[in-house]
Design an enzyme around this catalytic site. Sequence first.
Site, PDB file in Angstrom:
ATOM      1  N   HIS A  54      16.175 -11.606 -21.769  1.00  0.00           N
ATOM      2  CA  HIS A  54      14.976 -12.350 -21.375  1.00  0.00           C
ATOM      3  C   HIS A  54      15.459 -13.742 -20.977  1.00  0.00           C
ATOM      4  O   HIS A  54      16.451 -14.239 -21.534  1.00  0.00           O
ATOM      5  CB  HIS A  54      14.008 -12.567 -22.540  1.00  0.00           C
ATOM      6  CG  HIS A  54      13.472 -11.336 -23.198  1.00  0.00           C
ATOM      7  ND1 HIS A  54      14.166 -10.643 -24.147  1.00  0.00           N
ATOM      8  CD2 HIS A  54      12.279 -10.715 -23.078  1.00  0.00           C
ATOM      9  CE1 HIS A  54      13.426  -9.628 -24.580  1.00  0.00           C
ATOM     10  NE2 HIS A  54      12.272  -9.647 -23.937  1.00  0.00           N
ATOM     11  N   ASP A 105      16.192 -15.946 -23.896  1.00  0.00           N
ATOM     12  CA  ASP A 105      17.302 -15.552 -24.795  1.00  0.00           C
ATOM     13  C   ASP A 105      18.564 -16.331 -24.442  1.00  0.00           C
ATOM     14  O   ASP A 105      19.441 -16.506 -25.284  1.00  0.00           O
ATOM     15  CB  ASP A 105      17.696 -14.073 -24.629  1.00  0.00           C
ATOM     16  CG  ASP A 105      16.559 -13.128 -24.883  1.00  0.00           C
ATOM     17  OD1 ASP A 105      15.636 -13.489 -25.611  1.00  0.00           O
ATOM     18  OD2 ASP A 105      16.620 -11.994 -24.329  1.00  0.00           O
TER      19      ASP A 105
HETATM   20  C1  XUL Z   1       9.412  -5.376 -27.829  1.00  0.00           C
HETATM   21  C2  XUL Z   1      10.445  -4.915 -26.874  1.00  0.00           C
HETATM   22  C3  XUL Z   1      10.976  -5.947 -25.942  1.00  0.00           C
HETATM   23  C4  XUL Z   1      11.263  -5.422 -24.578  1.00  0.00           C
HETATM   24  C5  XUL Z   1      11.654  -6.476 -23.581  1.00  0.00           C
HETATM   25  O1  XUL Z   1       8.904  -4.381 -28.641  1.00  0.00           O
HETATM   26  O2  XUL Z   1      10.849  -3.783 -26.909  1.00  0.00           O
HETATM   27  O3  XUL Z   1      12.108  -6.504 -26.506  1.00  0.00           O
HETATM   28  O4  XUL Z   1      12.276  -4.477 -24.597  1.00  0.00           O
HETATM   29  O5  XUL Z   1      10.731  -7.501 -23.480  1.00  0.00           O
END
Ligand code: XUL
Length: 439
Positions: A101, A104
Amino acid sequence: MKEYFENIPVIKYEGSKSKNPFAFKFYDKNRVILGKTMEEHLPFAMAWWHNLCAQGTDMFGRDTANKSFGETVGTMAHAKAKVDAGFEFMKKLGIKYFCFHDVDIVPEAEDIKETNKRLDEITDYILEKMQGTDIKCLWGTANMFSNPRYMNGAGSTNSAEVYCFAAAQVKKALELTVKLGGKGYVFWGGREGYETLLNTDVKFEEENIARLMKMAVDYGRSIGFTGDFYIEPKPKEPMKHQYDFDAATAIGFLRKYGLDKDFKMNIEANHATLAGHTFQHELRVSAINGMLGSIDANQGDYLLGWDTDEFPFNVYESTLCMYEVLKAGGLTGGFNFDAKNRRPSNTLEDMVHAYILGMDTFALGLIKAAEIIEDGTIDEFIKEKYSSFSNTDIGKKILSGNATLAELAAYAENMGVKNSTDSGRAEYLEAVVNNILFG
Ligand code: XUL
Ligand code: CO
């Protein structure tokens, strides 16, 4: 260059008899299964957020693990140390992909322009680290659920201004994904849902989410993103009711808004079970709709009703997952360990044990799924089960699409009493699978 995982060697395959905790027991990357190496079948990815950021905080207690990597958390020096530690980790484990993300990889600033500058700087650094390695980006995404501004949703927000922030984050995260050569771009609708219809216009919110996705596709394609967009379905948590409940719901949504050519599914095991489905069910629904893209490889706990994101150890489930993946001809994406160590497993060694466990679990799943396919009993049974549609005239007529209801009714009336007498043989087939797993 500073070493972060000092006591950890490069992890090698030693076979199932090995007692070495820092060796693979089943993941033998060069072993060929059904014509491809294990490494080709299993493009594993490291999830930046769990592995390099999460320090064990839960609803009831603070950090138990230290992921400072020698720097002050929340600084760019720390962001860079995470890149260094992450690349050392991936190299030692032989992991070829990572997922991230936006927030992150850098600490989020108050001003989005400053956050974007930091993102440019850190992705230059990540690109530098990628050079001379075969490590690549599997997918990128924007975190549109942590910042308080998204408390009423991102694409589903009531506020046009917050919607613009979401657009800005998606735009930037797409640019970064392209810059890092990412194969995919994920939308996980963390806050895209509602708690009560007393304050929610579902139709309005869904249409706005579709508009955001459409703009993302148009922009992504305009800057050279040729990969897949993914929806990652999840039925609840953090919201009581999330719009992308499961694969079937998400696929229906994509078709309704004309997004189905650009999107596929990113199926997460723990999200499947929260939706009351098996992991295998979600994979099958995606595959038969031509939308099996990528997998978030983790598992939940059947006794707990939340997203525990555990590292997968359940070989029965990884076998049935790999059965679906093999049958579908593989993934366009990969296997992202969207998984975290249990809170008391708080050392750097535990991070390595977790990935060895996950990779071995999927390697075993692959080996066993290939055996199920080669054995052929399941395939033969299923083929035979529906054979009345291929070896009788009336069955063939139905499949041709040219039968009428009146014609079939006349056929039934002439047939006399007929009860279904074909056994489903579930217990026999379960025993066949057990025999392949443990025989
Ligand atoms: C949350 C989840 C996230 C997604 C990406 O449950 O799985 O980490 O994978 O936003
Ligand atoms: Co996930």
